[in-house]
Structure formats: structure tokens, C-alpha cells
Design an enzyme around this catalytic site. Structure first.
Site, PDB file in Angstrom:
ATOM      1  N   THR A 147       7.395   2.005  -0.183  1.00 21.87           N
ATOM      2  CA  THR A 147       8.312   2.896   0.677  1.00 21.87           C
ATOM      3  C   THR A 147       9.726   2.150  -0.158  1.00 21.87           C
ATOM      4  O   THR A 147      10.231   1.176   0.719  1.00 21.87           O
ATOM      5  CB  THR A 147       8.927   3.367   2.092  1.00 21.87           C
ATOM      6  OG1 THR A 147       7.528   3.744   2.010  1.00 21.87           O
ATOM      7  CG2 THR A 147       9.937   3.584   2.430  1.00 21.87           C
ATOM      8  N   ASN A 154      -2.751  -1.395  -2.692  1.00 25.37           N
ATOM      9  CA  ASN A 154      -2.201  -0.289  -2.131  1.00 25.37           C
ATOM     10  C   ASN A 154      -1.225   0.085  -2.268  1.00 25.37           C
ATOM     11  O   ASN A 154      -0.590  -1.080  -2.247  1.00 25.37           O
ATOM     12  CB  ASN A 154      -2.851   0.353  -0.769  1.00 25.37           C
ATOM     13  CG  ASN A 154      -1.603   0.009  -0.104  1.00 25.37           C
ATOM     14  OD1 ASN A 154      -0.871   0.422   0.220  1.00 25.37           O
ATOM     15  ND2 ASN A 154      -1.670  -1.599   0.705  1.00 25.37           N
ATOM     16  N   SER A 201       6.632  -2.384   5.268  1.00 21.47           N
ATOM     17  CA  SER A 201       5.563  -2.004   3.732  1.00 21.47           C
ATOM     18  C   SER A 201       6.571  -2.230   2.389  1.00 21.47           C
ATOM     19  O   SER A 201       7.431  -1.622   2.406  1.00 21.47           O
ATOM     20  CB  SER A 201       5.479  -1.375   3.810  1.00 21.47           C
ATOM     21  OG  SER A 201       4.701  -0.174   2.555  1.00 21.47           O
TER      22      SER A 201
END
Length: 350
Positions: free
Chosen positions: A184, A116, A181
Site C-alpha cells: 500500500t 505477494n 505491508s
């Protein structure tokens, strides 16, 4: 049956479209009190031997849903009714944002994995807080995972996290600072201790000031070098955090740009868990995520020192009642080993 439906129907549709449809269906379930209670009675863990206490919060079972599915706190009760011991919502940012351009979610069916690059698409902290204020019709432990708004520069990251924490910490059973993550730009830079210390210190002040003192955890990447894992663990102890979630998705793969989750992450996630347990012992609550597919994985993580375990990709491939099935199997394993509680197994092979 689910495997047949997945292989013949679901995998033929866009992954994000299926995700959105599933969230909508679970949000509808959350608004149907009778059905929600019936499903919760049938599938949620209820046996005392599965109960876990961590950082002052009581969990009905050790297996929960990792952040990334319920990004806007829209369907936590629907998820809990299907057998999860807790639901971590988010990642939520101070300001709403659309995330990265589509396509941004990809299945790797053979590898039982997902890539993802969603980019923290969510409605923002204010909208999530409004949903979290709704009365809960069934018992559900809800963790809130917060991240940096994409347009906010690194120099203002602490203020951005604090803004989210002020809105969400009073409504969360526990709060998670996500600095891991890969989707970003610059976010993972915040895992450096020099940047992480002031950020966690500021968010902890907010969490500590809530009426019930909201427990605070930090979520780390599997791609950290071992010495950096140690440094984050030492910082968590120094600041008095309540726990560490290990791990987020990995960027070490040869597929589409983005974070890889699922089976290929299993080995490294377990390595990081074992390293953290050796470093902190039982002074912090360790939550293991990454590559969790079945009861063997959950049991192995618990033995290695995880008090709680989280899955997400395993649910995609395992079907709606994946968590309920694992909790039932876990209960049988606890009894087979002559234990009174699953907590007696935590850290046994550490």
C-alpha cells in the site's frame, strides 16, 4: 503425499487461484459442524503443556496463522480445526477494495518462499464484522489485523484505522495495527514514531473502550533499521501496547515487486525478535513471524523470547496438517527438556 500433490499438481496452477479455492473449501468446512468438530478433536492442540496465556487471552498452542490468508474472516474455524492455535484474519481496511492488479502472488518453490503484492484486497470492515459476529462452533482465538484503505491519504490515516477499530475491536480477541505491508503506497511511512504515536494512541483508545478491553499489538517490517526497531519498541512501552508482531514481509529481494515471505526472511526475522527481546524483556508479548518452517524454527523463536509464533508460507509448502504436526513435535520437545509447559521455555536463550 502432500509434497507429491504440490509438486505435480498445485504448483502448475496460478497461486492466487489455488488460494481462493482453499479459502472456499475451508469456509465450507467452517459451516459443517460435525466434520469441523471431528477435525478439531483430532488435530487441534489439546495438551495443557502447550497452552499459552498472553495479554489476558488463552491460546491452546503457540503456533498460529499469520494475517494474509483469511483476509475477510471467512474461514477461521476451518483453519483452527486443522491445528492452529490462533488465526489472525485480515488485513482488513475500513472500506472494501479490490487490491492491486493481477498477477500479484508468486511462488518461489526452490527458495520455499512467496512474493505477494496483493494490496489489502478485502470486503471491508463492515463485511468482516458481520462474519465475526457469527457464533463459533469450536474454540478459536481470532486476532484482527487492520490496515489503511489505499485511497485514504496519509493525513487521514488515523481516522481510517479508527473507523476499522470501532467496528472490529469489540469482536476480536486481539487487534493488530499493520503499518508494515509494502503493498500500500506510503503505508510504511507510518512506522516513523512521529506518525505512529498519534495513530496508535487513537486506536488504543478505541480498543481500551471495548467491554473486555481488546489487547492491541503493532506489526512491524523486517526492513526497519535497528534504531527504528528500538524506537517502535520504546513507543509500544510508552503507550502501554500489549505486544509487537515481528515481522511482516521484506522488500529486500531481487524478484517481482512486492513483499517476500518464507525461508529467505528467517534470519532477519530472528534478528529483529532478539533485538526486541533485549529491549523490552517480558514487558511486552512478542509474536514472531517470518521464515517459520518447522518445529526447530518454532522452538528457536520461543527460546529467543517469542510467546507466540506465526506462520503462513510454511503452511503452503508444508501441507494442510502442518500446524498440527508442529504442535505434536513441540509437545515432545517440551517433555524432552523436562518442562511442564512450553511457556517455561520463553526467552531462555535471550
Amino acid at each position: 503425499m502432500y509434497r507429491l500433490v504440490f509438486s505435480q499438481v498445485l504448483r502448475r496452477f496460478d497461486a492466487e487461484a489455488v488460494h481462493r479455492l482453499t479459502v472456499s473449501a475451508l469456509a465450507l468446512l467452517a459451516r459443517l459442524p460435525l466434520l469441523k468438530r471431528l477435525l478439531h478433536r483430532a488435530f487441534a492442540p489439546h495438551d495443557p503443556a502447550l497452552r499459552v496465556s498472553a495479554f489476558g487471552v488463552h491460546f491452546p498452542g503457540p503456533l498460529g496463522l499469520a494475517a494474509g490468508f483469511d483476509k475477510d474472516a471467512a474461514c477461521a474455524e476451518g483453519i483452527a480445526a486443522l491445528g492452529f492455535g490462533h488465526v489472525e484474519v485480515g488485513t482488513i481496511t475500513a472500506h472494501g477494495q479490490p487490491g492491486n492488479p493481477r498477477p500479484r502472488l508468486f511462488r518461489l518453490v526452490r527458495e520455499r518462499a512467496v512474493i505477494n503484492r496483493m494490496g489489502f484486497n478485502n470486503d471491508g470492515a463492515h463485511a468482516a464484522a458481520r462474519r465475526l459476529r457469527r457464533p463459533r462452533g469450536i474454540p478459536v482465538v481470532i486476532g484482527v489485523n487492520i490496515g489503511k484503505t489505499k485511497v485514504v491519504p496519509e493525513s487521514e490515516a488515523t481516522a481510517d484505522y479508527v473507523a476499522s477499530a470501532r467496528k472490529l475491536a469489540p469482536l476480536a480477541d486481539y487487534l493488530v495495527v499493520n503499518v508494515s505491508s509494502p503493498n500500500t503506497p506510503g503505508l510504511r511511512n507510518l512506522q516513523a514514531v512521529s506518525l505512529l504515536r498519534p495513530l496508535l494512541t487513537a486506536v488504543k483508545q478505541v480498543a481500551d473502550a471495548t467491554p473486555r478491553r481488546t489487547p492491541l499489538l503493532v506489526k512491524i517490517a523486517p526492513d526497519l533499521a535497528d534504531e527504528d526497531v528500538d524506537a517502535v519498541a520504546e513507543l509500544a512501552l510508552e503507550l502501554g501496547l500489549d505486544g509487537i508482531i515481528a515481522t511482516n514481509t521484506t522488500i529486500r529481494h531481487g524478484g517481482e515487486t512486492g513483499g517476500l515471505s518464507g525461508r529467505p526472511l528467517k534470519e532477519r526475522s530472528l534478528e529483529v525478535l532478539r533485538r526486541l527481546r533485549a529491549k523490552v524483556g517480558d514487558r511486552l508479548t512478542l509474536v514472531s513471524a517470518g521464515g517459520v518452517e518447522d518445529v526447530d524454527d518454532v522452538w528457536e523463536r520461543i527460546l529467543a523470547g517469542a510467546t507466540l509464533v506465526q506462520g503462513y508460507t510454511g503452511w503452503i509448502y508444508g501441507g494442510p496438517l502442518w500446524a498440527a504436526r508442529i504442535h505434536r513435535q513441540l509437545l515432545r520437545r517440551v517433555h524432552r527438556h523436562g518442562l511442564k509447559s512450553v511457556t517455561e521455555a520463553v526467552g531462555r536463550t535471550a
